[in-house]
Each structure stands twice: as structure tokens, then as C-alpha cells.
Motif scaffolding. Structure first.
Motif, PDB file in Angstrom:
ATOM      1  N   VAL A  25      47.819  36.635  24.414  1.00 54.44           N
ATOM      2  CA  VAL A  25      48.336  35.685  25.397  1.00 54.44           C
ATOM      3  C   VAL A  25      49.704  35.220  24.895  1.00 54.44           C
ATOM      4  O   VAL A  25      49.846  34.801  23.744  1.00 54.44           O
ATOM      5  CB  VAL A  25      47.400  34.462  25.574  1.00 54.44           C
ATOM      6  CG1 VAL A  25      48.016  33.483  26.574  1.00 54.44           C
ATOM      7  CG2 VAL A  25      46.020  34.888  26.028  1.00 54.44           C
ATOM      8  N   LYS A  26      50.710  35.335  25.761  1.00 56.40           N
ATOM      9  CA  LYS A  26      52.074  34.986  25.344  1.00 56.40           C
ATOM     10  C   LYS A  26      52.730  34.140  26.428  1.00 56.40           C
ATOM     11  O   LYS A  26      52.634  34.476  27.612  1.00 56.40           O
ATOM     12  CB  LYS A  26      52.875  36.261  25.095  1.00 56.40           C
ATOM     13  CG  LYS A  26      54.304  36.024  24.638  1.00 56.40           C
ATOM     14  CD  LYS A  26      54.976  37.332  24.222  1.00 56.40           C
ATOM     15  CE  LYS A  26      55.095  38.294  25.392  1.00 56.40           C
ATOM     16  NZ  LYS A  26      55.846  39.529  25.016  1.00 56.40           N
ATOM     17  N   ALA A  27      53.373  33.030  26.032  1.00 62.03           N
ATOM     18  CA  ALA A  27      54.070  32.150  26.967  1.00 62.03           C
ATOM     19  C   ALA A  27      55.558  32.167  26.651  1.00 62.03           C
ATOM     20  O   ALA A  27      55.962  31.851  25.521  1.00 62.03           O
ATOM     21  CB  ALA A  27      53.528  30.732  26.879  1.00 62.03           C
ATOM     22  N   VAL A  49      53.212  32.812  31.539  1.00 61.44           N
ATOM     23  CA  VAL A  49      52.124  33.148  30.615  1.00 61.44           C
ATOM     24  C   VAL A  49      51.645  34.562  30.921  1.00 61.44           C
ATOM     25  O   VAL A  49      51.237  34.850  32.053  1.00 61.44           O
ATOM     26  CB  VAL A  49      50.956  32.152  30.749  1.00 61.44           C
ATOM     27  CG1 VAL A  49      49.811  32.565  29.822  1.00 61.44           C
ATOM     28  CG2 VAL A  49      51.416  30.738  30.429  1.00 61.44           C
ATOM     29  N   THR A  50      51.736  35.449  29.949  1.00 60.69           N
ATOM     30  CA  THR A  50      51.329  36.847  30.113  1.00 60.69           C
ATOM     31  C   THR A  50      50.075  37.104  29.289  1.00 60.69           C
ATOM     32  O   THR A  50      50.048  36.840  28.082  1.00 60.69           O
ATOM     33  CB  THR A  50      52.445  37.820  29.678  1.00 60.69           C
ATOM     34  OG1 THR A  50      53.613  37.557  30.455  1.00 60.69           O
ATOM     35  CG2 THR A  50      52.013  39.260  29.882  1.00 60.69           C
ATOM     36  N   THR A  51      49.049  37.617  29.946  1.00 58.74           N
ATOM     37  CA  THR A  51      47.781  37.927  29.285  1.00 58.74           C
ATOM     38  C   THR A  51      47.553  39.432  29.323  1.00 58.74           C
ATOM     39  O   THR A  51      47.719  40.070  30.369  1.00 58.74           O
ATOM     40  CB  THR A  51      46.609  37.221  29.990  1.00 58.74           C
ATOM     41  OG1 THR A  51      46.835  35.814  29.997  1.00 58.74           O
ATOM     42  CG2 THR A  51      45.298  37.514  29.281  1.00 58.74           C
ATOM     43  N   SER A  60      50.435  38.172  34.693  1.00 58.70           N
ATOM     44  CA  SER A  60      51.335  37.044  34.392  1.00 58.70           C
ATOM     45  C   SER A  60      51.118  35.909  35.384  1.00 58.70           C
ATOM     46  O   SER A  60      50.835  36.132  36.563  1.00 58.70           O
ATOM     47  CB  SER A  60      52.803  37.504  34.469  1.00 58.70           C
ATOM     48  OG  SER A  60      53.048  38.527  33.514  1.00 58.70           O
TER      49      SER A  60
END
Length: 208
Positions: A122-124, A129-131, A206
Motif C-alpha cells: 500500500v503506497k500513498a 493511495v495505490t494498493t 488506486s
């Protein structure tokens, strides 16, 4: 061999070495190529062709040194008729896979696994926010050889590379085409054996 072969650009011709005379309204079959070629007997399983039984087949290589024209093939086991098939043109040293009968002595039961999904990251970044979720699929082919002879089973499993699936924890296929992976495994007479194909792909989503 009763003929001489020769290439003519993209074409091919056989010239009869010894002319044959025929009476009016008579016909004859003349041997053109009389050589042995390499071949391996296989049981070819494709769930979309036969759900329960593989097909008896041959993987043969044209080691005759000559072009083999397309046409029907009759297969014998010893002196016993085994089946018929058809083959397209085969160039020298080219390999072909052909099937000629149903292998009633071998049964295959394909079972798909339940499948699973697991979030791997998980990246913000700047409010987005991209999972990334890993999707895993597997299918197990249970093979039962009820015959009195050993079998070599060639499993044709769908190739889903275009859907971003990749093989994991699975033996390397002996061959792959845009449509199928081909996995080869021996199954002895009277033996029950399973072969599992595992695949994974990552799906990113996202949210802003």
C-alpha cells in the motif's frame, strides 16, 4: 525410396526414379519416402478437448531429410491398427504433435483450487493511495493409468500470459505456445499421480 526430391523455391516436387506404366482405367499407389523417422508416443490431455481422457498421440521429428507433404496418416502399434490422423506439410527436421485416438486406459481429473488474494503493498503519494493485490490460482491434474503399460502424459494448460498471469512453484513446461503450456510427466502402469500448476498476477488499484 522410389523418388528423388527437390526444392523449387517455396515449392517442392518428387520425381519418380523409375517410370511406371499403367493399363487404361487402372491406378496404383507408389511409395515415395521409405525411411524411419524419430517419434515419441504420448498421451495428450487438454480439458477443452476431452474432460476425462487424454488422446493418444505422437511427437515426431522429420528426420527423413525430405519434405513430407500434408495428408492422412494411419497409425499401427506393431501389426495392429491404432487410429488415423492428419498432418500438415512437415519440413526436414521439423517437429509435429499429432493425436490419433482416445486413451481409454488413462483418466485425468482436473480440480481448480479455491484461489486466494493477498494485499502485498500500500503506497500513498500526493493524495493517491495505490494498493497492489496478489491473486493466486492453481489447478491440480490427477492422473490414473489403468492400463498395463507406462504412459507419458502431456498436459496442455491454458497460457494466460496475456492476462498477466505467470507460473510460480511449477515445473518448467517442455513447450509453450500462445494458447497453452505443455507439461510432460511419466505415469507408470497402475499408478495414480498428481501434477499442480500454480499461477499468480498482481492487480493494482488506486483511490484518490
Amino acid at each position: 525410396m522410389a523418388a528423388t526430391a527437390g526444392a523449387l523455391g517455396d515449392f517442392f516436387q518428387y520425381v519418380i526414379d523409375h517410370p511406371v506404366s499403367l493399363n487404361r482405367q487402372k491406378s496404383a499407389m507408389l511409395p515415395i519416402v521409405g525411411k524411419e523417422i524419430e517419434g515419441t508416443k504420448l498421451s495428450i490431455y487438454n480439458e477443452r478437448v476431452q474432460v476425462k481422457h487424454p488422446l493418444l498421440g505422437l511427437r515426431f521429428k522429420n528426420t527423413s531429410g525430405l519434405h513430407l507433404s500434408q495428408g492422412p496418416i494411419t497409425v499401427f502399434e506393431g501389426s495392429t491398427y491404432a487410429g488415423d490422423t492428419r498432418v500438415l506439410d512437415v519440413q526436414p527436421n521439423e517437429e509435429r504433435l499429432v493425436s490419433y485416438a482416445i486413451d481409454l486406459g488413462t483418466e485425468v481429473d482436473p480440480k481448480a483450487g479455491a484461489g486466494k488474494q493477498q494485499i502485498t503493498s500500500v503506497k500513498a503519494v500526493k493524495g493517491i493511495v495505490t494498493t497492489v493485490t496478489k491473486v493466486a490460482d492453481e489447478k491440480t491434474y490427477k492422473m490414473v493409468n489403468r492400463s498395463q503399460t507406462d504412459r507419458t502424459v502431456l498436459i496442455e494448460h491454458p497460457n494466460r500470459t496475456s492476462q498477466q498471469f505467470k507460473l510460480v512453484e511449477t515445473d518448467k513446461p517442455v513447450e509453450d505456445t500462445p494458447e497453452v503450456y505443455r507439461f510432460q510427466t511419466p505415469v507408470k502402469a497402475g499408478e495414480t499421480k498428481s501434477f499442480t500448476v500454480k499461477e499468480e498476477k498482481d492487480i493494482a488499484s488506486s483511490v484518490t
